[in-house]
Design a protein around this motif. Structure first.
Motif, PDB file in Angstrom:
ATOM      1  N   THR A   1      38.867  32.562  37.247  1.00 17.62           N
ATOM      2  CA  THR A   1      38.431  33.828  37.848  1.00 17.62           C
ATOM      3  C   THR A   1      38.776  34.952  36.884  1.00 17.62           C
ATOM      4  OG1 THR A   1      38.892  32.963  40.063  1.00 17.62           O
ATOM      5  CG2 THR A   1      38.651  35.353  39.854  1.00 17.62           C
TER       6      THR A   1
ATOM      7  N   ALA B   1      36.060  27.095  37.059  1.00 20.20           N
ATOM      8  CA  ALA B   1      37.387  26.838  37.630  1.00 20.20           C
ATOM      9  C   ALA B   1      38.330  28.022  37.428  1.00 20.20           C
ATOM     10  CB  ALA B   1      37.986  25.587  36.993  1.00 20.20           C
TER      11      ALA B   1
ATOM     12  N   PRO C   1      41.327  29.818  41.942  1.00 21.17           N
ATOM     13  CA  PRO C   1      40.154  30.309  42.671  1.00 21.17           C
ATOM     14  C   PRO C   1      40.344  31.755  43.135  1.00 21.17           C
ATOM     15  CG  PRO C   1      41.418  28.805  44.043  1.00 21.17           C
ATOM     16  CD  PRO C   1      42.055  28.797  42.677  1.00 21.17           C
TER      17      PRO C   1
ATOM     18  N   PRO D   1      34.288  34.872  39.937  1.00 19.51           N
ATOM     19  CA  PRO D   1      34.463  33.450  39.649  1.00 19.51           C
ATOM     20  C   PRO D   1      33.730  33.063  38.368  1.00 19.51           C
ATOM     21  CG  PRO D   1      33.455  33.794  41.823  1.00 19.51           C
ATOM     22  CD  PRO D   1      33.536  35.114  41.154  1.00 19.51           C
TER      23      PRO D   1
ATOM     24  N   GLU E   1      39.929  33.134  45.946  1.00 13.48           N
ATOM     25  CA  GLU E   1      40.573  33.248  47.268  1.00 13.48           C
ATOM     26  C   GLU E   1      42.099  33.334  47.130  1.00 13.48           C
ATOM     27  OE1 GLU E   1      36.602  31.453  47.651  1.00 13.48           O
ATOM     28  OE2 GLU E   1      38.330  30.880  46.425  1.00 13.48           O
ATOM     29  N   LYS E   2      42.663  32.533  46.238  1.00 18.68           N
ATOM     30  CA  LYS E   2      44.119  32.524  46.040  1.00 18.68           C
ATOM     31  C   LYS E   2      44.580  33.843  45.411  1.00 18.68           C
ATOM     32  CE  LYS E   2      47.880  29.727  44.222  1.00 18.68           C
ATOM     33  NZ  LYS E   2      48.251  28.500  43.514  1.00 18.68           N
TER      34      LYS E   2
END
Length: 189
Positions: A144, A142, A52, A139, A54-55
């Motif tokens: 990025t 699933a 994702p 994104p 964010e990670k």
């Protein structure tokens, strides 16, 4: 009249001279300008990471985490890193000094979680240069898509060097290695 015959004897009137000189000066300037011109050059690489945004953003936006996968920092095991300011986000910075990769400083100047991080990159050695570095995270289900771009003015000497050295290939290879490192770090469970 005597005045008009003198102008005829000695060439065009002053207004005509100004126009002629102006066009000649423009022609000369167009020949000289490339020697001192500083165009904006850009290098860019992209990859798709199964993680994702964010990670991935956390691995870019934190300067210490950034240097765990940064190919330039990893090139020299003896590199000296000095961290400054916050650990992440705008104001977070680090400076480096290395026999292999020179010396400089990078600072995060903008961050929009989880889609973008922009940095100012200042090189001191082997030559002075300032660049803008930008990471964009898009994104895709699933996954990025991560794009790493760098742009900045290119001094004439650097531009001259690019006629002999393929800088896109050289920098592009480092960007691709860095994105592969980022991908490995982000896809770890």
């Amino acid at each position: 009249t005597a005045t008009s015959s003198r102008q005829a004897d000695f060439g065009p009137a002053p207004a005509t001279w100004r126009r002629a000189l102006s066009s000649r000066a423009s022609a000369c300037a167009s020949r000289v300008a490339p020697a001192s011109w500083t165009p904006i050059e850009a290098d860019r690489s992209s990859t798709t990471i199964s993680a994702p945004p964010e990670k991935i953003h956390a691995l870019i936006n934190d300067v210490k985490a950034f240097n765990t996968w940064n190919p330039f920092a990893l090139k020299d095991p003896a590199i000296k890193l000095r961290y400054e300011g916050a650990s992440s986000g705008p104001g977070a910075a680090y400076a480096w000094e290395s026999e292999t990769v020179g010396a400089g400083r990078m600072e995060i100047v903008e961050a929009a979680a989880p889609s973008r991080v922009a940095m100012r990159l200042d090189f001191e050695k082997p030559m002075k240069a300032s660049n803008r570095v930008e990471f964009r995270l898009q994104p895709m289900g699933a996954q990025t898509e991560v794009t790493w771009a760098m742009s900045g003015p290119m001094p004439y000497l650097s531009k001259l060097i690019t006629t002999f050295v393929d800088m896109d290939k050289m920098v592009g290879a480092d960007f691709e290695a860095g994105l592969a490192n980022l991908k490995a770090a982000a896809e770890k469970s």
